[in-house]
Motif scaffolding. Structure first.
Motif, short mmCIF file in Angstrom:
data_model
loop_
_atom_site.label_atom_id
_atom_site.label_comp_id
_atom_site.label_asym_id
_atom_site.label_seq_id
_atom_site.Cartn_x
_atom_site.Cartn_y
_atom_site.Cartn_z
N PRO A 16 0.83 -1.23 0.00
CA PRO A 16 0.00 0.00 0.00
C PRO A 16 0.85 1.27 0.00
N ASP A 17 1.96 1.28 0.74
CA ASP A 17 2.84 2.46 0.74
C ASP A 17 3.46 2.67 -0.63
N ALA A 18 3.85 1.58 -1.27
CA ALA A 18 4.44 1.70 -2.61
C ALA A 18 3.42 2.26 -3.60
N LEU A 19 2.17 1.80 -3.50
CA LEU A 19 1.12 2.28 -4.40
C LEU A 19 0.84 3.76 -4.17
N GLN A 20 0.88 4.18 -2.90
CA GLN A 20 0.66 5.60 -2.59
C GLN A 20 1.75 6.46 -3.23
N LEU A 21 3.01 6.00 -3.14
CA LEU A 21 4.11 6.75 -3.73
C LEU A 21 4.00 6.75 -5.26
N LEU A 22 3.52 5.65 -5.83
CA LEU A 22 3.32 5.61 -7.28
C LEU A 22 2.29 6.65 -7.69
N ASP A 23 1.22 6.78 -6.91
CA ASP A 23 0.21 7.80 -7.21
C ASP A 23 0.80 9.21 -7.09
N GLU A 24 1.61 9.44 -6.04
CA GLU A 24 2.25 10.75 -5.87
C GLU A 24 3.14 11.07 -7.07
N MET A 25 3.86 10.07 -7.53
CA MET A 25 4.76 10.27 -8.66
C MET A 25 3.99 10.68 -9.91
N ARG A 26 2.85 10.01 -10.13
CA ARG A 26 2.01 10.36 -11.29
C ARG A 26 1.43 11.76 -11.12
N ALA A 27 1.01 12.08 -9.88
CA ALA A 27 0.40 13.39 -9.64
C ALA A 27 1.38 14.53 -9.89
N LEU A 28 2.66 14.27 -9.66
CA LEU A 28 3.69 15.29 -9.92
C LEU A 28 4.02 15.41 -11.40
N GLY A 29 3.42 14.54 -12.20
CA GLY A 29 3.66 14.61 -13.63
C GLY A 29 4.93 13.92 -14.08
N TYR A 30 5.53 13.13 -13.19
CA TYR A 30 6.76 12.42 -13.57
C TYR A 30 6.42 11.25 -14.49
N PRO A 31 7.19 11.04 -15.52
CA PRO A 31 7.00 9.81 -16.31
C PRO A 31 7.40 8.60 -15.46
N VAL A 32 6.61 7.55 -15.52
CA VAL A 32 6.90 6.35 -14.73
C VAL A 32 7.38 5.25 -15.67
N PRO A 33 8.68 5.01 -15.73
CA PRO A 33 9.19 3.98 -16.64
C PRO A 33 8.83 2.59 -16.15
N PRO A 34 8.91 1.59 -17.03
CA PRO A 34 8.52 0.22 -16.64
C PRO A 34 9.24 -0.31 -15.41
N HIS A 35 10.54 0.04 -15.23
CA HIS A 35 11.27 -0.54 -14.11
C HIS A 35 10.74 -0.08 -12.75
N VAL A 36 10.00 1.04 -12.72
CA VAL A 36 9.38 1.49 -11.47
C VAL A 36 8.13 0.65 -11.17
N TYR A 37 7.42 0.28 -12.24
CA TYR A 37 6.25 -0.58 -12.06
C TYR A 37 6.64 -2.01 -11.69
N SER A 38 7.82 -2.45 -12.08
CA SER A 38 8.22 -3.86 -11.93
C SER A 38 8.05 -4.40 -10.51
N PRO A 39 8.59 -3.71 -9.47
CA PRO A 39 8.42 -4.28 -8.12
C PRO A 39 6.98 -4.33 -7.66
N VAL A 40 6.17 -3.37 -8.09
CA VAL A 40 4.75 -3.37 -7.72
C VAL A 40 4.05 -4.56 -8.37
N LEU A 41 4.31 -4.75 -9.66
CA LEU A 41 3.72 -5.89 -10.37
C LEU A 41 4.18 -7.20 -9.75
N GLN A 42 5.47 -7.27 -9.40
CA GLN A 42 6.01 -8.48 -8.78
C GLN A 42 5.29 -8.77 -7.46
N ALA A 43 5.03 -7.73 -6.69
CA ALA A 43 4.34 -7.90 -5.41
C ALA A 43 2.92 -8.43 -5.62
#
Length: 536
Positions: free
Chosen positions: A170-197
């Protein structure tokens, strides 16, 4: 920069540290004039370049010495800056001294040096990656934001990975949302640990939703799911046995802008094997070969193992030979897998042949290879050949080797020939373990030498180790020698040796194995339990 260039830079950096140690004044009492006359002045830029080189090399100790020279030397223009501290912290972190890197950050504050964004990011990285403390890393993130220092996408990526690794999705997902809200591009390697979880938890619907969101955002940012993402996803699908979904994902790859690779198919093949679909696994292997792809070594070993178990060991051998013809990479585990199956089927000649083939290749046999060969030869009654293999140059026997030889030689009534093994034990080359002692107790008891078995237990490892005592007690009770079991417990209690719970369990199990009990059996059991409890 190439690895050789980095090595040269590191060597030059270490030489520079030694030079600076001679040239930079040790105390403030040395005059600037003396320093100038004895050596050329070193600028702040010189020191920072040197510290950057030491950071690349992970030489934390030298970095600390340089930093100390800068603090205590002159001129004052060479006092450490934030960049100096960051390099020294990086060197310490790379050297595995994360706590020292954190202390250096505190030292920077104590000396009135204001941290820059790189310093905060490095501190966050040390907390999240090196120390595994993502909550502390997030505190640094909030600290940065409060000071008006904008965290970078790398900071978020560090924290997301760290929270996923710590199991705090849940903490990782919250940070992922913050990252998107800041307009940062989210490359695949950032999604990888979330998908793995998600996949590790078996939550395939959440994995589906994450990939769908990646596709949607990828259309805008160009960060579409790549082959690594799909390989993680396929591994998750294989774990739950949804092979129809796996096939659909692979079939749709052309529309989703990714190309399945060797890892994709190796994961698929391994998953099919684990669920018993060996024929389907071979069909996927044929598809791989047609595409010019090779199974990974791990995938090949899994395929061979399951093929030998579920189909036939000869199939495994044919697959091994075919893979070698195709140029597939095989390793010592591959050979061990096939050799082990032949050994269990008493095919010692084929085990020997595979071992001979292995020696002709640039593959080094390991101790497991030799143990399989020795076990196979012993089972076939080729004890002299087993002794020869044991004495081969380059083979260092281990405890497993010891246990195999004891079990096989005693079982064949050849315990008198084990002098070569006991010499290795006596000299300390092999250290017996609990299995060794239990095997000896078993072998002595089965050969009718229960007194020797009891004496062995009384004297091994200072006397009466728990596991062998439990083993001996089981055999004594099981064979009807309850009086000897009572004498054993009396000896232990007289010498102040506590009777382990495993002994109780084995005694009860031995009485249960005797079948329907009579009054005498119940009386004996009560006597044994009373004696073990120190009541009798």
């Amino acid at each position: 920069m190439a690895a050789g260039a980095w090595s040269a830079a590191a060597a030059a950096a270490r030489a520079a540290v030694r030079t600076l140690g001679r040239l930079v004044p040790r105390t403030h009492t040395h005059s600037t004039a003396t320093t100038t006359s004895s050596s050329p002045a070193h600028t702040l830029d010189d020191y920072n370049r040197l510290l950057a080189a030491l950071a690349r090399d992970g030489d934390g100790e030298s970095a600390l010495r340089v930093l100390s020279r800068m603090r205590h030397g002159s001129p004052a223009a060479c006092a450490p800056t934030a960049a100096s501290y960051v390099s020294a912290m990086s060197a310490l972190a790379k050297a595995g001294r994360a706590a020292d890197a954190m202390a250096l950050f505190d030292d920077m504050l104590a000396h009135g040096v204001a941290p820059d964004r790189r310093a905060y990011s490095l501190l966050l990285h040390v907390y999240s990656t090196h120390l595994g403390l993502p909550a502390a890393g997030r505190s640094v993130l909030h600290w940065m934001s409060g000071l008006g220092v904008r965290p970078s996408p790398v900071d978020y990526a560090d924290l997301i990975f760290s929270f996923c690794r710590a199991g705090h999705l849940p903490d990782a997902l919250q940070l992922l949302d913050e990252m998107r809200a800041l307009g940062y591009p989210v490359p695949p390697h950032v999604y990888s640990p979330v998908l793995q979880a998600h996949c590790d938890a078996g939550d395939i619907p959440a994995a589906d939703a994450l990939i769908a969101s990646m596709r949607a955002s990828g259309c805008r940012s160009g960060c579409n799911p790549d082959v690594v993402i799909y390989n993680i996803y396929i591994h998750g699908l294989c774990r739950v046995g949804d092979f129809h979904a796996v096939q659909r994902v692979i079939n749709d790859s052309v529309w989703n802008w990714w190309v399945p690779d060797a890892v994709t198919y190796s994961t698929y093949v391994a998953g099919l094997c684990r669920f018993g679909y060996i024929e389907d696994a071979f069909r996927q292997l044929d598809i791989m070969v047609a595409m010019g792809l090779q199974l990974t070594v791990v995938g090949l070993n899994i395929l061979l193992d399951y093929a030998a178990k579920d189909l036939d060991m000869w199939v495994a051998k044919e697959v091994l030979e075919r893979c070698e013809e195709l140029g597939f990479e095989v390793d010592v585990v591959t050979y061990n897998t096939v050799m082990d199956h032949f050994s269990k089927k008493m095919q010692w000649l084929l085990v020997l042949r595979l071992f001979t083939d292995l020696l002709k290749k640039p593959i080094t046999p390991n101790v497991q290879t030799y143990n399989i060969l020795i076990s196979s030869l012993c089972r076939a009654g080729k004890f002299e050949a087993a002794k020869f293999v044991f004495g081969c140059n380059g083979f260092v026997a281990d405890t497993v080797t010891c246990n195999i030889l004891i079990h096989q030689f005693y079982g064949a009534g050849k315990e008198g020939e084990l002098g070569f093994l006991f010499c290795h034990i006596d000299s300390g080359k092999i250290t017996p373990d609990v299995i060794t002692y239990n095997t000896l107790v078993d072998c002595l008891f089965r050969s009718g030498r229960r007194t020797e078995a009891a004496n062995l237990v009384r004297h091994m490892d200072g006397g009466y180790p728990a596991e062998p005592v439990a083993h001996l007690a089981f055999w004594l009770v099981r064979s009807g020698n309850v009086r000897e079991a009572l004498r054993l417990f009396d000896d232990m209690l007289a010498k102040g040796v506590a009777i382990d719970a495993r002994v109780f369990a084995n005694v009860i199990k031995a009485f249960c194995r005797k079948g329907p009990v009579e009054c005498t059996d119940i009386t004996q059991l009560c006597s044994v339990l009373d004696r073990m409890l120190g009541i009798g």
